[in-house]
Design an enzyme around this catalytic site. Structure first.
Site, PDB file in Angstrom:
ATOM      1  N   ARG A 137      34.714 -56.758  38.349  1.00 10.99           N
ATOM      2  CA  ARG A 137      35.993 -57.580  38.013  1.00 10.99           C
ATOM      3  C   ARG A 137      35.727 -57.892  36.458  1.00 10.99           C
ATOM      4  O   ARG A 137      36.243 -57.031  35.395  1.00 10.99           O
ATOM      5  CB  ARG A 137      36.078 -58.858  38.735  1.00 10.99           C
ATOM      6  CG  ARG A 137      37.562 -59.381  38.566  1.00 10.99           C
ATOM      7  CD  ARG A 137      37.683 -60.372  39.759  1.00 10.99           C
ATOM      8  NE  ARG A 137      36.536 -61.717  39.729  1.00 10.99           N
ATOM      9  CZ  ARG A 137      36.749 -62.685  40.416  1.00 10.99           C
ATOM     10  NH1 ARG A 137      37.852 -62.643  41.504  1.00 10.99           N
ATOM     11  NH2 ARG A 137      35.987 -63.727  40.533  1.00 10.99           N
ATOM     12  N   HIS A 172      28.706 -62.825  39.784  1.00 13.46           N
ATOM     13  CA  HIS A 172      29.779 -63.227  40.824  1.00 13.46           C
ATOM     14  C   HIS A 172      29.449 -62.091  41.844  1.00 13.46           C
ATOM     15  O   HIS A 172      29.566 -61.010  41.571  1.00 13.46           O
ATOM     16  CB  HIS A 172      31.131 -63.059  40.414  1.00 13.46           C
ATOM     17  CG  HIS A 172      32.174 -63.737  41.578  1.00 13.46           C
ATOM     18  ND1 HIS A 172      32.084 -65.119  42.208  1.00 13.46           N
ATOM     19  CD2 HIS A 172      33.416 -63.421  42.087  1.00 13.46           C
ATOM     20  CE1 HIS A 172      32.699 -65.273  43.011  1.00 13.46           C
ATOM     21  NE2 HIS A 172      33.762 -64.371  42.869  1.00 13.46           N
ATOM     22  N   ARG A 230      28.073 -72.413  42.919  1.00  8.76           N
ATOM     23  CA  ARG A 230      29.677 -72.754  42.515  1.00  8.76           C
ATOM     24  C   ARG A 230      30.306 -72.690  44.098  1.00  8.76           C
ATOM     25  O   ARG A 230      30.441 -71.711  44.537  1.00  8.76           O
ATOM     26  CB  ARG A 230      30.168 -71.624  41.817  1.00  8.76           C
ATOM     27  CG  ARG A 230      29.287 -71.055  40.536  1.00  8.76           C
ATOM     28  CD  ARG A 230      30.233 -70.201  39.743  1.00  8.76           C
ATOM     29  NE  ARG A 230      30.337 -68.992  40.045  1.00  8.76           N
ATOM     30  CZ  ARG A 230      29.588 -67.811  40.091  1.00  8.76           C
ATOM     31  NH1 ARG A 230      28.345 -68.169  39.283  1.00  8.76           N
ATOM     32  NH2 ARG A 230      29.883 -66.704  40.589  1.00  8.76           N
ATOM     33  N   TYR A 274      69.080 -66.123  59.752  1.00  7.15           N
ATOM     34  CA  TYR A 274      69.405 -64.814  59.033  1.00  7.15           C
ATOM     35  C   TYR A 274      69.158 -63.641  59.750  1.00  7.15           C
ATOM     36  O   TYR A 274      68.042 -63.235  60.337  1.00  7.15           O
ATOM     37  CB  TYR A 274      68.677 -64.991  57.522  1.00  7.15           C
ATOM     38  CG  TYR A 274      69.124 -65.905  56.542  1.00  7.15           C
ATOM     39  CD1 TYR A 274      70.487 -66.075  56.261  1.00  7.15           C
ATOM     40  CD2 TYR A 274      68.515 -66.780  55.862  1.00  7.15           C
ATOM     41  CE1 TYR A 274      70.990 -66.919  55.300  1.00  7.15           C
ATOM     42  CE2 TYR A 274      68.845 -67.673  55.241  1.00  7.15           C
ATOM     43  CZ  TYR A 274      70.247 -67.712  54.862  1.00  7.15           C
ATOM     44  OH  TYR A 274      70.453 -68.660  53.925  1.00  7.15           O
ATOM     45  N   CYS A 321      63.385 -69.410  56.716  1.00  9.14           N
ATOM     46  CA  CYS A 321      64.517 -69.486  55.490  1.00  9.14           C
ATOM     47  C   CYS A 321      63.584 -70.036  54.425  1.00  9.14           C
ATOM     48  O   CYS A 321      62.447 -70.413  54.624  1.00  9.14           O
ATOM     49  CB  CYS A 321      65.526 -70.319  55.760  1.00  9.14           C
ATOM     50  SG  CYS A 321      66.587 -69.721  57.371  1.00  9.14           S
ATOM     51  N   ASP A 323      64.078 -72.889  52.962  1.00 10.47           N
ATOM     52  CA  ASP A 323      63.829 -74.513  53.087  1.00 10.47           C
ATOM     53  C   ASP A 323      63.585 -74.790  54.548  1.00 10.47           C
ATOM     54  O   ASP A 323      63.419 -75.889  54.459  1.00 10.47           O
ATOM     55  CB  ASP A 323      64.772 -75.057  52.166  1.00 10.47           C
ATOM     56  CG  ASP A 323      65.052 -74.375  50.772  1.00 10.47           C
ATOM     57  OD1 ASP A 323      64.038 -74.207  49.978  1.00 10.47           O
ATOM     58  OD2 ASP A 323      66.493 -74.013  50.793  1.00 10.47           O
TER      59      ASP A 323
HETATM   60  C1  PLP Z   1      36.540 -68.704  42.940  1.00 12.01           C
HETATM   61  C2  PLP Z   1      35.384 -68.578  42.302  1.00 12.01           C
HETATM   62  C3  PLP Z   1      34.136 -69.204  43.047  1.00 12.01           C
HETATM   63  C4  PLP Z   1      34.346 -69.862  44.485  1.00 12.01           C
HETATM   64  O1  PLP Z   1      34.526 -69.040  45.245  1.00 12.01           O
HETATM   65  P1  PLP Z   1      34.377 -69.519  46.975  1.00 12.01           P
HETATM   66  O2  PLP Z   1      34.276 -68.247  47.429  1.00 12.01           O
HETATM   67  O3  PLP Z   1      35.669 -70.136  47.112  1.00 12.01           O
HETATM   68  O4  PLP Z   1      33.292 -70.337  46.878  1.00 12.01           O
HETATM   69  C5  PLP Z   1      32.877 -69.162  42.403  1.00 12.01           C
HETATM   70  N1  PLP Z   1      32.734 -67.967  41.526  1.00 12.01           N
HETATM   71  C6  PLP Z   1      33.697 -67.646  40.691  1.00 12.01           C
HETATM   72  C7  PLP Z   1      33.557 -66.905  39.472  1.00 12.01           C
HETATM   73  C8  PLP Z   1      35.004 -67.527  41.230  1.00 12.01           C
HETATM   74  O5  PLP Z   1      35.957 -67.089  40.605  1.00 12.01           O
END
Ligand code: PLP
Length: 398
Positions: A137, A172, A230, A274, A321, A323
């Site tokens: 990514r 990541h 994270r 609808y 719909c 709303d």
């Molecule tokens: C969104 C994100 C996270 C958190 O991911 P989760 O699966 O919700 O824990 C951690 N690091 C990065 C780079 C992200 O974009």
């Protein structure tokens, strides 16, 4: 129930959130910091309110997806360091500096440009270098391919660029939430990451904060906690996927509620909503609720999902719909105008989860949580006590 709630609202259980945070804190290594991910308005749960709570509970860092989100929570008074996980246009350097926000650096070109702007403004900005170890990514690709010595050299150069203060390095995971199936890939990513870190260390470069684990990584790979984790979706009490082991006790933090606006009895063989996709087959008591796809309730759930009223599940009939939505309440005599309807959450012995709705909609809980619309106020509770509210469209209470 308070009049403020008269249309459609989300109830956020702050006790559940605190419990989730503390469960994660005690599961993760003592020495590892916790970064609370509050991107996309804290996965739809209200970042403006929650950033301050996470700070109170002892979180070390916050993460957002972009500069606007970062500035918003900084202006709300958060003192914690904030990492922007994604792209910020380099000409916004002044804002990064003014609000003391840490920026992800994903390439050599980006780093050079960021450094140039920082020098022009006479400032220094904090950055974390992003390595792409297999997600493909963003980040500097380091996956064991030929010619990756160049990436190491680039990172070394980035560390020496004027105007940048490199505080961290991260990567990541793409497959940490796949259960056993993802283990080999995640371990490979982790090895790539460590290999880069070790080579850089031999060259005299040390990163104070090295981090790689998202929720999936936290649950499945404690050995990968490193200096910081994270935490995203698990903070909100949801699992990253059904393949994840529930090794931490988590509680869902959000419920979505609405009320019946009108009840009517219609004859057999009449169309509802609808497109006339649904015809009654009997005398049918219909309740209309003031929520629709503009509130983030997907139209594709038409004819598939249910809601709960008076502790009983009732089906959605006809097309959803923008709303409004119609429910068949023929079997629920006590349902009447102003009755509270649970869109997801608990009512009596019945429960509808975001996971159930996500399955019906062929998506994941993440998406449904964060698309809940900004017309829906977030109301924060500790037990039965209301402790806060976020109104996005009409910020002053009406
Ligand atoms: C969104 C994100 C996270 C958190 O991911 P989760 O699966 O919700 O824990 C951690 N690091 C990065 C780079 C992200 O974009």
């Amino acid at each position: 129930m308070d009049q403020v709630f008269k249309r459609t609202w989300a109830e956020i259980d702050v006790d559940a959130l605190e419990g989730n945070y503390r469960a994660i804190r005690s599961f993760v290594n003592n020495k590892s910091k916790i970064m609370c991910v509050v991107k996309a308005d804290a996965y739809g749960h209200g970042a403006e309110f929650l950033a301050a709570e996470y700070q109170k509970w002892g979180a070390d860092w916050l993460a957002v997806s972009n500069l606007e989100e970062a500035v918003q929570i900084r202006k709300d008074g958060t003192l914690l360091p904030i990492l922007v996980l994604g792209y910020t246009p380099t000409n916004m350097v002044k804002k990064l500096c003014k609000y003391t926000i840490t920026q992800t650096v994903m390439s050599m070109d980006y780093a050079v440009e960021l450094s140039r702007y920082a020098c022009k403004c006479g400032t220094e900005i904090n950055v974390h270098v992003k390595l792409d170890t297999g997600m493909n990514r963003i980040g500097m690709v380091y996956q064991g391919f030929d010619g990756e010595e160049k990436v190491i050299e680039d990172i070394e150069k980035i560390c020496n660029l004027k105007g940048l203060r490199v505080e961290g390095i991260f990567t990541h995971f793409a497959a940490a939430d796949e259960g056993i199936n993802g283990n080999v890939y995640t371990k490979w990513q982790f090895e790539n990451f460590n290999r880069a870190i070790n080579i850089l260390r031999k060259r005299g470069i040390e990163f104070p904060i090295k981090h790689c684990s998202n929720s999936g990584g936290i649950l499945a790979h404690r050995e990968m906690n490193m200096d910081m984790v994270r935490a995203g979706i698990i903070l909100y009490g949801l699992l990253p996927s059904k393949n994840c082991d529930k090794v931490i006790k988590l509680r869902h933090a959000m419920q979505l509620k609405t009320v019946i606006s009108q009840v009517k009895e219609v004859k057999p063989f009449v169309p509802v909503s609808y497109g006339r996709t649904f015809y009654t087959d009997k005398i049918t008591k219909i309740a209309t609720v003031p929520i629709g796809y503009a509130d983030g309730y997907p139209r594709r759930l038409s004819g598939r999902a249910q809601m709960i009223v008076c502790g009983k599940r009732v089906p959605i009939i006809g097309m959803i719909c923008m709303d409004q939505i119609m429910l068949d309440i023929s079997d629920v005599p006590c349902a009447k105008p102003k009755s509270i309807v649970t869109v997801f959450g608990r009512d009596g012995n019945e429960k509808i989860t975001l996971d159930e709705l996500a399955n019906l909609n062929q998506t994941i809980n993440y998406e449904l949580a964060c698309i809940i619309g900004k017309r829906v106020p977030r109301v924060f509770f500790r037990g039965k006590k209301r402790v806060g509210q976020l109104n996005y469209i009409c910020p002053q209470r009406i």
